[in-house]
Write an enzyme that holds these catalytic residues in place. Structure first.
Site, mmCIF file in Angstrom:
data_model
loop_
_atom_site.group_PDB
_atom_site.id
_atom_site.type_symbol
_atom_site.label_atom_id
_atom_site.label_comp_id
_atom_site.label_asym_id
_atom_site.label_seq_id
_atom_site.Cartn_x
_atom_site.Cartn_y
_atom_site.Cartn_z
ATOM 1 N N ASN A 82 35.334 24.961 -17.875
ATOM 2 C CA ASN A 82 35.200 24.837 -16.407
ATOM 3 C C ASN A 82 33.981 25.592 -15.892
ATOM 4 O O ASN A 82 34.073 26.484 -15.050
ATOM 5 C CB ASN A 82 36.486 25.278 -15.681
ATOM 6 C CG ASN A 82 36.856 26.729 -15.929
ATOM 7 O OD1 ASN A 82 36.450 27.324 -16.923
ATOM 8 N ND2 ASN A 82 37.635 27.311 -15.028
ATOM 9 N N HIS A 109 35.181 37.179 -12.083
ATOM 10 C CA HIS A 109 34.743 36.716 -10.759
ATOM 11 C C HIS A 109 33.922 37.822 -10.128
ATOM 12 O O HIS A 109 34.257 39.002 -10.268
ATOM 13 C CB HIS A 109 35.946 36.399 -9.859
ATOM 14 C CG HIS A 109 36.682 35.167 -10.288
ATOM 15 N ND1 HIS A 109 36.178 33.897 -10.120
ATOM 16 C CD2 HIS A 109 37.875 35.014 -10.916
ATOM 17 C CE1 HIS A 109 37.030 33.013 -10.602
ATOM 18 N NE2 HIS A 109 38.069 33.653 -11.105
ATOM 19 N N ARG A 156 31.662 31.417 -18.224
ATOM 20 C CA ARG A 156 30.962 31.121 -16.951
ATOM 21 C C ARG A 156 29.551 30.564 -17.080
ATOM 22 O O ARG A 156 28.912 30.334 -16.062
ATOM 23 C CB ARG A 156 30.909 32.354 -16.044
ATOM 24 C CG ARG A 156 32.266 32.939 -15.701
ATOM 25 C CD ARG A 156 33.111 31.978 -14.901
ATOM 26 N NE ARG A 156 34.301 32.628 -14.354
ATOM 27 C CZ ARG A 156 35.488 32.058 -14.336
ATOM 28 N NH1 ARG A 156 35.675 30.837 -14.823
ATOM 29 N NH2 ARG A 156 36.511 32.671 -13.810
ATOM 30 N N GLY A 162 42.102 34.893 -11.203
ATOM 31 C CA GLY A 162 41.563 35.236 -12.519
ATOM 32 C C GLY A 162 41.374 36.727 -12.697
ATOM 33 O O GLY A 162 41.166 37.459 -11.719
ATOM 34 N N ASN A 218 46.099 32.513 -12.055
ATOM 35 C CA ASN A 218 46.798 31.239 -12.158
ATOM 36 C C ASN A 218 46.991 30.874 -13.632
ATOM 37 O O ASN A 218 45.997 30.747 -14.331
ATOM 38 C CB ASN A 218 45.973 30.141 -11.461
ATOM 39 C CG ASN A 218 46.762 28.864 -11.327
ATOM 40 O OD1 ASN A 218 47.985 28.887 -11.405
ATOM 41 N ND2 ASN A 218 46.072 27.758 -11.166
ATOM 42 N N ASP A 275 42.680 34.757 -21.491
ATOM 43 C CA ASP A 275 42.400 34.093 -20.206
ATOM 44 C C ASP A 275 41.411 34.928 -19.387
ATOM 45 O O ASP A 275 41.512 35.045 -18.153
ATOM 46 C CB ASP A 275 43.666 33.794 -19.409
ATOM 47 C CG ASP A 275 43.437 32.700 -18.364
ATOM 48 O OD1 ASP A 275 42.285 32.242 -18.218
ATOM 49 O OD2 ASP A 275 44.404 32.318 -17.684
ATOM 50 N N ASP A 302 41.265 22.995 -18.502
ATOM 51 C CA ASP A 302 41.792 24.265 -17.986
ATOM 52 C C ASP A 302 41.222 24.653 -16.620
ATOM 53 O O ASP A 302 40.043 24.475 -16.332
ATOM 54 C CB ASP A 302 41.538 25.412 -18.959
ATOM 55 C CG ASP A 302 42.156 26.695 -18.440
ATOM 56 O OD1 ASP A 302 43.352 26.686 -18.149
ATOM 57 O OD2 ASP A 302 41.419 27.691 -18.285
ATOM 58 N N HIS A 327 46.623 23.062 -19.455
ATOM 59 C CA HIS A 327 46.923 24.012 -18.380
ATOM 60 C C HIS A 327 48.053 23.337 -17.613
ATOM 61 O O HIS A 327 47.822 22.344 -16.915
ATOM 62 C CB HIS A 327 45.663 24.196 -17.524
ATOM 63 C CG HIS A 327 45.877 24.865 -16.200
ATOM 64 N ND1 HIS A 327 45.300 26.077 -15.876
ATOM 65 C CD2 HIS A 327 46.572 24.483 -15.096
ATOM 66 C CE1 HIS A 327 45.637 26.413 -14.636
ATOM 67 N NE2 HIS A 327 46.407 25.457 -14.134
ATOM 68 N N HIS A 363 40.979 31.467 -25.426
ATOM 69 C CA HIS A 363 40.927 31.133 -23.996
ATOM 70 C C HIS A 363 40.121 32.163 -23.211
ATOM 71 O O HIS A 363 40.662 33.150 -22.723
ATOM 72 C CB HIS A 363 42.380 31.107 -23.495
ATOM 73 C CG HIS A 363 42.551 30.528 -22.139
ATOM 74 N ND1 HIS A 363 43.731 29.951 -21.742
ATOM 75 C CD2 HIS A 363 41.731 30.426 -21.072
ATOM 76 C CE1 HIS A 363 43.622 29.531 -20.489
ATOM 77 N NE2 HIS A 363 42.420 29.812 -20.068
HETATM 78 O O1 DOR Z 1 43.411 32.507 -13.038
HETATM 79 C C1 DOR Z 1 42.758 31.600 -13.527
HETATM 80 N N1 DOR Z 1 41.416 31.616 -13.507
HETATM 81 N N2 DOR Z 1 43.383 30.535 -14.050
HETATM 82 C C2 DOR Z 1 42.724 29.446 -14.459
HETATM 83 O O2 DOR Z 1 43.353 28.519 -14.952
HETATM 84 C C3 DOR Z 1 41.250 29.342 -14.298
HETATM 85 C C4 DOR Z 1 40.656 30.681 -14.247
HETATM 86 C C5 DOR Z 1 39.220 30.713 -13.803
HETATM 87 O O3 DOR Z 1 38.433 29.882 -14.287
HETATM 88 O O4 DOR Z 1 38.860 31.588 -13.019
#
Ligand code: DOR
Length: 427
Positions: A95, A309, A65, A324, A278, A305, A152, A179, A61
């Site tokens: 995603n 960002h 990006r 995230g 999340n 995960d 997800d 998710h 996971h």
């Molecule tokens: O915190 C999160 N960030 N949870 C997610 O399910 C998606 C992820 C993201 O893509 O930034």
């Protein structure tokens, strides 16, 4: 072909146990495992003294990006971070922009990953555009080798559509990964609903938002017989649901992320969005339940995960910032240091269990003659301090800045090639 490599003086640790042994790698494969092996002429000799020589880690996971969000991360920067964290394979979440919901985007990600520091396996979306209304063409993605499918970032809300997706997945021999988040219950919450959300005046997301969808999906697994994997479970109730489902013989697996066994909602008291994620950081009782679930096998794997960002996005107000946290470079140390589990158990959670879930035959060991040399060499006693400016990720949103961690990757080998040597990336 890359040069032969001799990993000298370490302790091999895999699903077959622990033994003092050198490991000789020839033509990308483990050629022999034994005491005091001689280095062939021209071989690269890497010191593994005091280290564990283990199958490379596998991340189920990670958000890489690319395509479309290169200001946060690229396949190249994320795979370098992964190799530095001991990973030889990562499953890339779909995603992206565009999302991975067709064969052509799968091909794009595979192309971007050529020459990366680790194997990158794209996960496909369950629904077109991850919009939750119409199934994505999973067969054409499965034909390219995609084995895990997920929306997800969002859960599939429509129960009828999810049932059809599971039936379809069964026929295709693929696994769906959920998710778990009921959108109605989550209701725009930005933090775990509890003492801290009330104190801070930030809308909360109740544990039930996760548990309701998990309970529904367990019912759908019972109905369809299709296997299912549950992403980043974070609550005491979720761990109990999976424990009961496994006891009842349902074909399910589940993972936890490191922040859910190392941090709580109280960390967000400063309103620093670096602690926004999340599912959200939960309470002490949830952290203890996640740890217990990892210890007793209810939770099969630890997944990063990894969710990079850009700095400017994480500098917005808490409610406006994206959720995230980075994970690829810190997860192994956190798991070794914070779980009170022996290294063999930690490596099972980080390597061979996730390799089996993702069905990656070339990763996850054992360290044995003839196997692909996807290996990591870990110094379990080395300590280091997390410095966001020195991470390989393009982003800096680690919640562990300044924290001293124990356990560090010394070398990583991808198909026999040293991609990390003495803690430095070579690509
Ligand atoms: O915190 C999160 N960030 N949870 C997610 O399910 C998606 C992820 C993201 O893509 O930034």
């Amino acid at each position: 072909m890359s040069a032969d490599v001799l990993l000298r003086g370490g302790t091999v640790l895999d699903q077959q146990g622990r033994r003092r042994a050198d490991v000789l790698v020839v033509d990308g494969l483990v050629a022999s495992v034994g005491e005091a092996l001689a280095a062939p002429a021209g071989a690269v000799v890497l010191d593994a003294g005091g280290c564990l020589v283990a199958p490379g880690l596998v991340d189920l996971h990670a958000h890489l990006r690319q395509p479309g969000m290169e200001e946060a991360e690229t396949v190249a920067t994320a795979s370098r971070a992964a190799a530095l964290g001991g990973y030889t394979a990562v499953v890339a979440m779909p995603n992206t922009d565009p999302p991975v919901d067709s064969a052509s985007v799968v091909r794009d990600v595979v192309e971007l990953a050529a020459g990366a520091c680790c194997d990158v396996r794209p996960a496909g979306a369950i629904t077109r555009g991850r919009a939750g209304t119409e199934l994505a063409p999973m067969a054409e993605m499965a034909a390219l080798g995609v084995r895990l499918f997920t929306d997800d970032g969002a859960g599939v809300q429509d129960s009828g559509l999810m049932r059809r997706a599971l039936e379809y997945a069964s026929a295709l021999g693929i696994t769906l990964a959920q998710h778990c988040e009921d959108a109605g219950l989550a209701g725009g919450g930005q933090l775990h609903e509890g003492a801290w959300s009330s104190r801070m005046g930030i809308p909360g997301m109740p544990a039930a938002a996760e548990e309701v969808m998990l309970a529904r999906d367990l019912a759908l697994v019972r109905l369809t017989g299709a296997p299912m994997h549950f992403l980043h479970l974070s609550t005491e109730g979720s761990v109990a649901l999976v424990r009961a489902a496994k006891a009842a013989g349902l074909p399910v697996t589940a993972e936890a992320a490191p922040h859910h066994f190392t941090l709580t909602a109280a960390c967000a008291a400063s309103y620093d969005p670096v602690f926004k994620v999340n599912p959200p950081l939960r309470d002490d009782t949830d952290v203890e339940a996640v740890k217990a679930g990892l210890a007793d096998g209810t939770l099969d794997a630890i997944a990063t995960d990894h969710a990079p960002h850009p700095q400017e996005a994480k500098e917005r107000a808490f409610e406006a910032a994206p959720p995230g946290m980075l994970g690829l470079e810190t997860t192994l140390s956190l798991a070794l240091g914070e779980l009170d589990l022996p290294p063999e158990k930690v490596l099972a959670l980080l390597s061979w269990h996730p390799a089996a879930i993702a069905r990656l035959d070339d990763h996850g060991g054992p360290v044995a003659e003839g196997r692909p040399a996807n290996l990591c060499v870990i110094d379990p006693d080395a300590t280091w301090v997390v410095d966001p400016d020195r991470l390989a990720s393009r982003s800096r949103n680690t919640p562990y800045a300044g924290r001293r961690l124990t356990g560090k990757v010394r070398h990583t080998l991808l198909r026999g090639e040293p991609v990390v040597v003495d803690g430095e990336a070579r690509r």
